[in-house]
Write a protein that holds these residues in place. Structure first.
Motif, PDB file in Angstrom:
ATOM      1  N   MET A   1       0.964  -1.068  -0.014  1.00  0.00           N
ATOM      2  CA  MET A   1      -0.008   0.060   0.141  1.00  0.00           C
ATOM      3  C   MET A   1       0.977   1.279   0.087  1.00  0.00           C
ATOM      4  O   MET A   1       1.956   1.342   0.776  1.00  0.00           O
ATOM      5  N   THR A   2       0.556   2.313  -0.980  1.00  0.00           N
ATOM      6  CA  THR A   2       1.467   3.554  -0.923  1.00  0.00           C
ATOM      7  C   THR A   2       0.359   4.656  -0.795  1.00  0.00           C
ATOM      8  O   THR A   2      -0.847   4.829  -1.205  1.00  0.00           O
ATOM      9  N   GLN A   3       1.145   5.556   0.023  1.00  0.00           N
ATOM     10  CA  GLN A   3       0.222   6.761   0.634  1.00  0.00           C
ATOM     11  C   GLN A   3       0.983   8.065  -0.019  1.00  0.00           C
ATOM     12  O   GLN A   3       2.102   8.207   0.358  1.00  0.00           O
ATOM     13  N   LEU A   4       0.234   8.745  -0.946  1.00  0.00           N
ATOM     14  CA  LEU A   4       0.750   9.841  -1.490  1.00  0.00           C
ATOM     15  C   LEU A   4      -0.127  10.937  -0.882  1.00  0.00           C
ATOM     16  O   LEU A   4      -1.146  11.234  -0.865  1.00  0.00           O
ATOM     17  N   TYR A   5       0.663  11.825  -0.348  1.00  0.00           N
ATOM     18  CA  TYR A   5       0.078  13.181   0.085  1.00  0.00           C
ATOM     19  C   TYR A   5       0.443  14.416  -0.729  1.00  0.00           C
ATOM     20  O   TYR A   5       1.626  14.834  -0.829  1.00  0.00           O
ATOM     21  N   PHE A   6      -0.497  14.960  -1.464  1.00  0.00           N
ATOM     22  CA  PHE A   6      -0.409  15.929  -2.230  1.00  0.00           C
ATOM     23  C   PHE A   6      -0.582  17.220  -1.495  1.00  0.00           C
ATOM     24  O   PHE A   6      -1.563  17.296  -1.155  1.00  0.00           O
ATOM     25  N   ILE A   7       0.433  18.165  -1.623  1.00  0.00           N
ATOM     26  CA  ILE A   7       0.085  19.356  -1.272  1.00  0.00           C
ATOM     27  C   ILE A   7       0.212  20.430  -1.914  1.00  0.00           C
ATOM     28  O   ILE A   7       1.016  20.681  -2.686  1.00  0.00           O
ATOM     29  N   HIS A 170      -5.086  13.138   0.085  1.00  0.00           N
ATOM     30  CA  HIS A 170      -4.340  12.091   0.288  1.00  0.00           C
ATOM     31  C   HIS A 170      -5.012  10.843  -0.567  1.00  0.00           C
ATOM     32  O   HIS A 170      -5.989  10.631  -0.324  1.00  0.00           O
ATOM     33  N   PHE A 171      -4.022  10.369  -1.308  1.00  0.00           N
ATOM     34  CA  PHE A 171      -4.443   9.121  -1.985  1.00  0.00           C
ATOM     35  C   PHE A 171      -3.726   7.868  -1.440  1.00  0.00           C
ATOM     36  O   PHE A 171      -2.639   7.785  -1.164  1.00  0.00           O
ATOM     37  N   THR A 172      -4.789   6.758  -1.541  1.00  0.00           N
ATOM     38  CA  THR A 172      -4.159   5.595  -1.024  1.00  0.00           C
ATOM     39  C   THR A 172      -4.152   4.507  -2.331  1.00  0.00           C
ATOM     40  O   THR A 172      -5.026   4.485  -2.976  1.00  0.00           O
ATOM     41  N   PHE A 173      -3.171   3.973  -2.762  1.00  0.00           N
ATOM     42  CA  PHE A 173      -2.976   2.914  -3.827  1.00  0.00           C
ATOM     43  C   PHE A 173      -2.406   1.646  -3.577  1.00  0.00           C
ATOM     44  O   PHE A 173      -1.594   1.429  -2.392  1.00  0.00           O
ATOM     45  N   PHE A 174      -2.950   0.826  -3.967  1.00  0.00           N
ATOM     46  CA  PHE A 174      -2.590  -0.460  -4.119  1.00  0.00           C
ATOM     47  C   PHE A 174      -1.745  -0.938  -5.403  1.00  0.00           C
ATOM     48  O   PHE A 174      -2.569  -1.040  -6.295  1.00  0.00           O
ATOM     49  N   GLY A 175      -0.636  -0.957  -5.584  1.00  0.00           N
ATOM     50  CA  GLY A 175      -0.005  -1.008  -7.017  1.00  0.00           C
ATOM     51  C   GLY A 175      -0.301   0.238  -7.502  1.00  0.00           C
ATOM     52  O   GLY A 175      -0.072   1.424  -6.871  1.00  0.00           O
ATOM     53  N   GLU A 176      -0.866   0.110  -8.505  1.00  0.00           N
ATOM     54  CA  GLU A 176      -1.088   1.184  -9.254  1.00  0.00           C
ATOM     55  C   GLU A 176      -2.704   1.736  -9.434  1.00  0.00           C
ATOM     56  O   GLU A 176      -3.335   2.518 -10.052  1.00  0.00           O
TER      57      GLU A 176
END
Length: 206
Positions: A1-7, A170-176
């Motif tokens: 699981m990848t967490q991306l926090y766009f600011i 905040h985006f949560t990704f599993f793979g892409e």
């Protein structure tokens, strides 16, 4: 699981019409503390940014505190509007959201902005699998990413957040595969869930 926090960057100096060089206003510099506070407990292991000064500077305090370099990805840059300054930005913006192929002669359409921002996002996912990452970005650029994963995000939503600087998504990704999206108002701490990660999805994916 990848967490991306766009600011989305803090308030810039609107008197500077050179888009890539536009610095933060005094209020914007002060509000960077909200970004730092928000990110401190997110286990961030990498920081990326648009090359534009206001985006880099918004994450500068946090990156320095954590000893993390800011990796510049040009595709995260803001939309190019035109070769000159647009006086009626609201009308121009509305037309672009109504027609993703509309652009001025020296600018980009939203479809182009969305495509390159998606390209940059996928690069981050490849380079930082199963990590927590902060990304410095812009209002329109980030809005096109939201639209890509949640087509319900349109012009009305863009108008709602147009003056909200800084702002976090905040985006949560599993793979892409995008499994969750949250908007965070850094001033009020209000969270708006646009796509919720459910436990069953996480268990099946893992």
């Amino acid at each position: 699981m990848t967490q991306l926090y766009f600011i989305r960057h803090a308030q810039p100096n609107f008197e500077n019409h050179k888009d890539s060089e536009r610095e933060l206003s005094p209020k914007g510099r002060k509000d960077c503390a909200l970004v730092t506070e928000f990110l401190l407990d997110k286990n961030i292991s990498a920081v990326y940014s648009s090359p534009f000064r206001r985006a880099v500077d918004t994450l500068g305090e946090f990156a320095a505190l954590r000893g993390l370099p800011i990796r510049i990805l040009d595709d995260f840059r803001e939309r190019r509007v035109d070769s000159g300054w647009i006086e009626d930005f609201t009308a121009f913006s509305r037309r672009q959201w109504e027609d993703f192929s509309y652009r001025l002669s020296g600018g980009e359409c939203l479809r182009e902005v969305q495509a390159r921002n998606l390209r940059a996002l996928r690069r981050v996912l490849r380079e930082c699998p199963d990590a927590s990452v902060a990304v410095g970005t812009h209002g329109t650029a980030l809005s096109t990413l939201l639209n890509a994963y949640d087509p319900g995000f349109g012009h009305a939503d863009f108008e709602r957040i147009k003056t909200l600087m800084p702002w976090a998504v905040h985006f949560t990704f599993f793979g892409e595969e995008c499994a969750g999206i949250e908007e965070i108002n850094l001033f009020t701490q209000e969270v708006k869930i646009r796509k919720e990660v459910v436990a069953s999805y996480e268990l099946e994916t893992l």
